[in-house]
Scaffold this motif. Structure first.
Motif, mmCIF file in Angstrom:
data_model
loop_
_atom_site.group_PDB
_atom_site.id
_atom_site.type_symbol
_atom_site.label_atom_id
_atom_site.label_comp_id
_atom_site.label_asym_id
_atom_site.label_seq_id
_atom_site.Cartn_x
_atom_site.Cartn_y
_atom_site.Cartn_z
ATOM 1 N N THR A 43 0.780 8.544 6.505
ATOM 2 C CA THR A 43 0.544 7.199 5.985
ATOM 3 C C THR A 43 0.028 7.275 4.557
ATOM 4 O O THR A 43 -0.351 8.343 4.072
ATOM 5 C CB THR A 43 -0.491 6.438 6.835
ATOM 6 N N ASP A 44 -0.041 6.119 3.907
ATOM 7 C CA ASP A 44 -0.544 6.085 2.535
ATOM 8 C C ASP A 44 -1.993 6.557 2.452
ATOM 9 O O ASP A 44 -2.432 6.997 1.405
ATOM 10 C CB ASP A 44 -0.395 4.678 1.934
ATOM 11 N N THR A 91 5.694 4.426 6.759
ATOM 12 C CA THR A 91 5.069 5.638 7.278
ATOM 13 C C THR A 91 6.181 6.667 7.471
ATOM 14 O O THR A 91 7.365 6.328 7.495
ATOM 15 C CB THR A 91 4.351 5.412 8.625
ATOM 16 N N ASP A 114 0.805 -1.232 0.000
ATOM 17 C CA ASP A 114 0.000 0.000 0.000
ATOM 18 C C ASP A 114 0.832 1.274 0.000
ATOM 19 O O ASP A 114 0.275 2.371 -0.044
ATOM 20 C CB ASP A 114 -0.910 0.043 1.234
ATOM 21 N N SER A 115 2.157 1.168 0.097
ATOM 22 C CA SER A 115 2.975 2.369 0.264
ATOM 23 C C SER A 115 4.345 2.207 -0.385
ATOM 24 O O SER A 115 4.802 1.097 -0.619
ATOM 25 C CB SER A 115 3.168 2.667 1.754
ATOM 26 N N ASP A 170 1.895 6.485 -2.469
ATOM 27 C CA ASP A 170 1.095 5.280 -2.606
ATOM 28 C C ASP A 170 1.930 4.207 -3.286
ATOM 29 O O ASP A 170 3.046 4.457 -3.748
ATOM 30 C CB ASP A 170 -0.163 5.560 -3.452
ATOM 31 N N GLU A 171 1.384 3.030 -3.401
ATOM 32 C CA GLU A 171 2.076 1.923 -4.046
ATOM 33 C C GLU A 171 2.078 2.081 -5.561
ATOM 34 O O GLU A 171 1.260 2.814 -6.117
ATOM 35 C CB GLU A 171 1.428 0.583 -3.670
ATOM 36 N N THR A 213 -2.161 10.224 1.135
ATOM 37 C CA THR A 213 -1.483 10.637 -0.086
ATOM 38 C C THR A 213 -2.400 10.939 -1.263
ATOM 39 O O THR A 213 -2.178 11.892 -1.978
ATOM 40 C CB THR A 213 -0.466 9.573 -0.550
ATOM 41 N N ARG A 217 0.867 5.599 -7.015
ATOM 42 C CA ARG A 217 1.916 6.625 -7.091
ATOM 43 C C ARG A 217 2.100 7.075 -8.546
ATOM 44 O O ARG A 217 1.729 6.379 -9.487
ATOM 45 C CB ARG A 217 3.226 6.108 -6.511
ATOM 46 N N GLU A 233 4.760 -1.977 5.512
ATOM 47 C CA GLU A 233 4.183 -0.699 5.081
ATOM 48 C C GLU A 233 4.981 0.451 5.674
ATOM 49 O O GLU A 233 5.356 0.431 6.836
ATOM 50 C CB GLU A 233 2.714 -0.596 5.457
ATOM 51 N N LEU A 276 6.854 9.767 1.270
ATOM 52 C CA LEU A 276 5.967 8.621 1.206
ATOM 53 C C LEU A 276 5.007 8.809 0.049
ATOM 54 O O LEU A 276 4.501 9.919 -0.172
ATOM 55 C CB LEU A 276 5.174 8.504 2.519
#
Length: 151
Positions: free
Chosen positions: A93-94, A115, A13-14, A32-33, A97, A44, A113, A30
């Motif tokens: 955190t994701d 952060t 997820d990140s 997103d994936e 974003t 991302r 994940e 940070l």
């Protein structure tokens, strides 16, 4: 001014990143994936080089203007293929974003994940550096790439 974002950690997820300003380590970021097929607010941006300009419209701009006295607009990445309204902003955190880039001075990984922490402090410092560069008439660019591509 040149920002460089090196993607070093990939969770489901990140994405954990290192952020450099003019070649010097600044902090962490940070995103997103990564995905083959984009899901709005959950993917991302593609690697590449993007100009950053200030954007003075939209709800987030109004929110940040109230929160930060120095704020003159969102740090807006220009011409990102397949994306709109990609900003550099605060968050940890994701979930914060929506495809944007978050900045911080600390990072951690839990259950694969990523952060970040101390985001407001890092954002404030980065924003001040950007404003100084803009006031000197400089253009601001960010290069986003995977660490493997940088090696």
């Amino acid at each position: 001014m040149e920002l460089t974002l090196y993607r070093y950690g990939h969770g489901s997820d990140s994405t954990g990143d290192l952020l450099l300003v003019n070649g010097e380590f600044f902090g962490y970021a940070l995103e997103d994936e990564g995905r083959v097929v984009k899901i709005s607010g959950e993917t991302r941006i593609p690697a590449g080089r993007y100009e950053i300009k200030l954007r003075n419209e939209g709800g987030l701009t109004k929110k940040y203007a109230k929160k930060y006295q120095f704020h003159r607009g969102m740090l807006h990445l220009q011409d990102v293929p397949g994306f709109e309204w990609i900003y550099i902003h605060t968050g940890n955190t994701d979930d914060h974003t929506d495809g944007c880039i978050l900045v911080g001075y600390s990072t951690s990984v839990r259950r694969h994940e990523h952060t970040i922490g101390r985001s407001v402090e890092a954002y404030t410092d980065l924003y001040q550096l950007v404003l100084l560069a803009l006031d000197r008439g400089e253009q601001i660019f960010i290069t986003v790439q995977d660490m493997e591509a940088a090696a």
